[in-house]
Scaffold this active site. Structure first.
Site, PDB file in Angstrom:
ATOM      1  N   CYS A 128     104.810  10.687  14.895  1.00 46.71           N
ATOM      2  CA  CYS A 128     105.486  11.266  13.734  1.00 46.71           C
ATOM      3  C   CYS A 128     106.677  12.103  14.173  1.00 46.71           C
ATOM      4  CB  CYS A 128     104.507  12.115  12.936  1.00 46.71           C
ATOM      5  SG  CYS A 128     105.265  12.971  11.554  1.00 46.71           S
ATOM      6  N   CYS A 130     107.179  15.376  12.207  1.00 48.08           N
ATOM      7  CA  CYS A 130     106.230  16.432  12.590  1.00 48.08           C
ATOM      8  C   CYS A 130     106.592  17.053  13.941  1.00 48.08           C
ATOM      9  CB  CYS A 130     104.806  15.883  12.719  1.00 48.08           C
ATOM     10  SG  CYS A 130     104.290  14.772  11.423  1.00 48.08           S
ATOM     11  N   ASP A 131     107.010  16.235  14.905  1.00 48.11           N
ATOM     12  CA  ASP A 131     107.038  16.697  16.294  1.00 48.11           C
ATOM     13  C   ASP A 131     108.415  16.756  16.960  1.00 48.11           C
ATOM     14  OD1 ASP A 131     104.308  17.007  16.217  1.00 48.11           O
ATOM     15  OD2 ASP A 131     103.888  14.977  16.920  1.00 48.11           O
TER      16      ASP A 131
END
Ligand code: NAP
Length: 317
Positions: free
Chosen positions: A135, A138-139
């Protein structure tokens, strides 16, 4: 006679739990069926920092989901750990079979989520959250000014690689063939992205590291030759983002509800093509799969169950 629930929710990820919160608050009897532990994909997410209203310093996925669960429980949701094996969605009363047990409901919310396809090489599971990610939204932050590799050649891989270029020093897209699957318009933008490079005819066969990912072995699909890539000494880590397809958990019902690419099609009220059947979260065909969008879907689906029950069952009891 067995209990007929107002709402049966399949899946206790953010979408299912948010739906349960809303149906519970609407005084609808609600059963959440989850085959594993609550949280879905965020249950395996090390750090979440983009869910509005969460702990501002960031928190783990399990910590966040624990509060989702408690909140749904507070409003009276029942929860069972069971695996749905067959669904009868067409009738006025819907039936969810879990082996020999049959649960009945006036409405059903499909919130079974999706999962990323994995490379399947040694080290992939061990370094998930420690260099390996599925992701970018997200990261990406964690790889600010570091080196990042992206595996895959479809629309998702190429778009996410371009997104990662805004954070990483350099992004290398590793693809198993010598041409991308992504549509031409996305390819054109990718080839014009300055810090994006391509490693063709290559597959990742091994991921290693000392605590965090710092070594990767890549095999040439034409020659079989292997090459070991090590993290820059100053960095001590690189990112390996895997986007080789995303698999919706729709096996059980994709032949009953209308789907596209096996994702459930809904309108903006989360209604599927079957009256009384709603879908929420990553199982839907949608453009952004995040905790915040899953929770929002769940809230809408929950409220729509209430409307549906009022319209279709209010004269019965
Ligand atoms: P995808 O189109 O199925 O592409 C998967 C990519 O991963 C392919 O390049 C494939 O290689 C590669 N791959 C598959 N298994 C692999 C393995 N084991 N090892 C290495 N590489 C592997 O998946 P997606 O990109 O997630 O897209 C899914 C669907 O969503 C597509 O229909 C796509 O068009 C759509 N989508 C659209 C948009 C958009 O319109 N903006 C954005 C995202 C997704 P090969 O090419 O060699 O098969």
């Amino acid at each position: 006679m067995s209990k007929i629930y107002d709402v049966i929710i399949l899946g206790a990820g953010p979408a299912g739990l948010a739906a349960g919160l809303y149906t519970g608050r609407s005084r609808l009897s609600t059963l959440i069926i989850e085959k594993g532990s609550d949280g879905g994909q965020i249950a395996i997410t090390d750090e979440i920092e983009n869910y509005p209203g969460q702990m501002p310093e960031g928190e783990s996925g399990p910590a966040l989901v624990e509060r989702f669960t408690k909140q749904a429980e507070r409003f009276g949701c029942e929860r069972v750990t069971d695996t749905a094996t067959k669904l009868e969605l067409e009738g006025r009363i819907k039936k969810v079979h879990c082996g020999d047990t049959v649960y009945e409901g006036r409405t059903v919310i499909l919130a079974t989520g999706a999962h990323s396809r994995k490379i399947g090489c040694p080290g992939e599971d061990e370094f998930t959250g420690k260099g390996v990610s599925y992701c970018a939204t997200c990261d990406a932050n964690f790889f600010e000014n570091l080196e990042v590799f992206v595996v895959g050649g479809g629309d998702t891989a190429v778009e996410e690689a371009m997104y990662l270029c805004k954070f990483a020093r350099k992004v290398t897209l590793i693809h198993r063939r010598d041409e991308l699957r992504a549509v031409k318009s996305i390819q054109e933008r990718a080839f014009n992205t300055e810090n994006l490079e391509f490693m063709w005819n290559s597959v990742v066969v091994d991921l290693e590291g000392e605590g965090v990912l710092d070594t990767m072995t890549v095999e040439d699909t034409k020659t079989g030759e292997r090459r070991v890539i090590k993290a820059d000494e100053d960095d001590g880590i690189f990112g390996c983002f895997v986007f080789i397809g995303y698999l919706p958990n729709s096996e059980l019902f994709k032949d009953q509800v209308e789907c596209e690419w096996d994702y459930v099609l809904t309108d903006e009220d989360m209604k599927t093509n079957i009256p009384g059947v709603f879908a929420a979260g990553d199982i839907r065909k949608k453009s952004l799969r995040q905790v915040v969008t899953a929770a929002a879907d769940g809230a809408i689906a929950g409220i729509q169950c209430d409307h549906y029950i009022q319209e279709n069952f209010s004269h019965e009891e």
